[in-house]
Structure formats: structure tokens, C-alpha cells
Write an enzyme that holds these catalytic residues in place. Sequence first.
Site, PDB file in Angstrom:
ATOM      1  CB  SER A  99      -3.926  -2.975   1.364  1.00 43.84           C
ATOM      2  OG  SER A  99      -2.590  -3.422   1.423  1.00 43.84           O
ATOM      3  CG  ASP A 195       2.381   1.810  -0.119  1.00 44.42           C
ATOM      4  OD1 ASP A 195       2.833  -0.033   0.229  1.00 44.42           O
ATOM      5  OD2 ASP A 195       1.401   1.219  -0.271  1.00 44.42           O
ATOM      6  CG  HIS A 225       0.554   0.550   2.669  1.00 45.94           C
ATOM      7  ND1 HIS A 225       0.148  -0.210   1.774  1.00 45.94           N
ATOM      8  CD2 HIS A 225      -0.039  -0.842   3.457  1.00 45.94           C
ATOM      9  CE1 HIS A 225      -1.051  -0.654   1.626  1.00 45.94           C
ATOM     10  NE2 HIS A 225      -1.139  -1.774   3.203  1.00 45.94           N
TER      11      HIS A 225
END
Length: 249
Positions: A99, A195, A225
Site C-alpha cells: 500500500s 480491493d 486490500h
Amino acid sequence: MTDMLDTPQGRRLAYQRTEGQGPGVVFLGGFRSDMQGTKAVHLQDWARARGRAFLRFDYSGHGESGGRFEDGCIGDWSEDAISAIEALTEGPQVLVGSSMGGWISLLIARSMPQRVAGLVTIAAAPDFTERGFWAGFSVDHRAALMRDGQVPVPSEYGEALVITRRLIEDGRRHLVLDQPLHLPFPVRMLQGTADEDVPVSWSQDLLHHVTGPDIRLTLVKGADHRFSTPDCLRLIPDSVEALIQKVSE
């Protein structure tokens, strides 16, 4: 065992390091996450079992490191990562960026490519302060942020996020999608199609934006995610292993 590193910027970072052979592996976590997360621990267990050097750490304001989260920004956390790599690793490293860590890994690749042997991203979120937060703010939210210096944003992961004006303005100074970005080492990008925090289109934008000799994007249908199902967790070290074999040829 957790140790502490004092950076040249005066920040105190918590880290855990596994000694082993190179190229080593460095895990770069996400926004508000820490080195005790499932992916980081799983990757350290993998590295230890194979005698591979490994480093995980907490950015300032995250986990066990010093500082307040609300005081930090992308530039600070990128400096933290560079300081950790310079002080705690030797030679080129395989970076695994999750991320926000994907964004930070790209900043590292841009600033010191000689220390990067390969790159694995997991739901990479480059430029998310601008493409995500700022772009999603209403006119009123933007006005409040500029006036008050911060605004609270609801989060499904717990208490509300406090987004600061400094985070947004500093993020603009560290964008990577607004200029050419060459990655002269093998890159494996992993992304779940379910996600809800990082759109699939972002990974596709990144794939089209960067240049390099060996860049691949793997989409995992139905993965969210967290990317922490058994199959997803296996895919991360498998990708790292493939890069290590590639650079060792």
C-alpha cells in the site's frame, strides 16, 4: 526481538532484523500499519526458514516507533525507510512495499536505485494523498483542511483518520506519477480485484507509467486490500523468491 534505530533526522524507529544471506528483503508497511502485521510476520518467517536477511520496521508515529502519527508525512516516512536501509542492511535489497509502502519503495528506487535488487508491491498506492484523499474531499472538506490544518476522515479500520494539511502538501512534493520513472530491476506488482482502498485501475496506471526491463502485474480475483488469505500470503514470498533467482542468474 525489537531494537531501536536513531535516524539522522532525530526520529527513533523500532525494527526487527533477521541475519542471513543477500540480497536481503525489506518490508515497507502501509499507512497506519506496523511491522506486526500478518504480511510482515509471514515474510520474516519465510526469510528465517531460508537463511535470508530480512528487515521490518515501524515508520515514525507507527507501531513501536517514536513520534505522533498525525505529525508525519510521506517525506518523513520515506526518510525513515532510507535511514533504516542505509543503517541496517548491506548491498542491494529486494523491497516489498504494501500500500503506502509501495509508494515509498518507488521513492527509494528513484533516490537510490543502486540499493534496490528488485521490487514487489502489494496494492501499491503511489500518490494516494492526492489521488485518494484530496481528490475525494468535498469543497467544504478542502476549505476546512486549509483553514484548520487538519480534518477527520472516517475509517473502517478503527477510529477516524486525522488528515493534515502537511500530509497533503508534502505528498505533492513526492509524487511519482507526474514524471518518468524507470525501474532498472525486476518488478512484481500484486493487486486484489476486490480491493476497496486501492482501485485496480491504480495498479494498471502504475504498470503503464513505469519503464523497465522486467515488470509484471498479477491480479488476484476476489482478494481485498489486506491481501492476507493463505493463497495471497504464499504469493508474496513466491514473488520475492522469483526476483532473487532472477537477479542471481
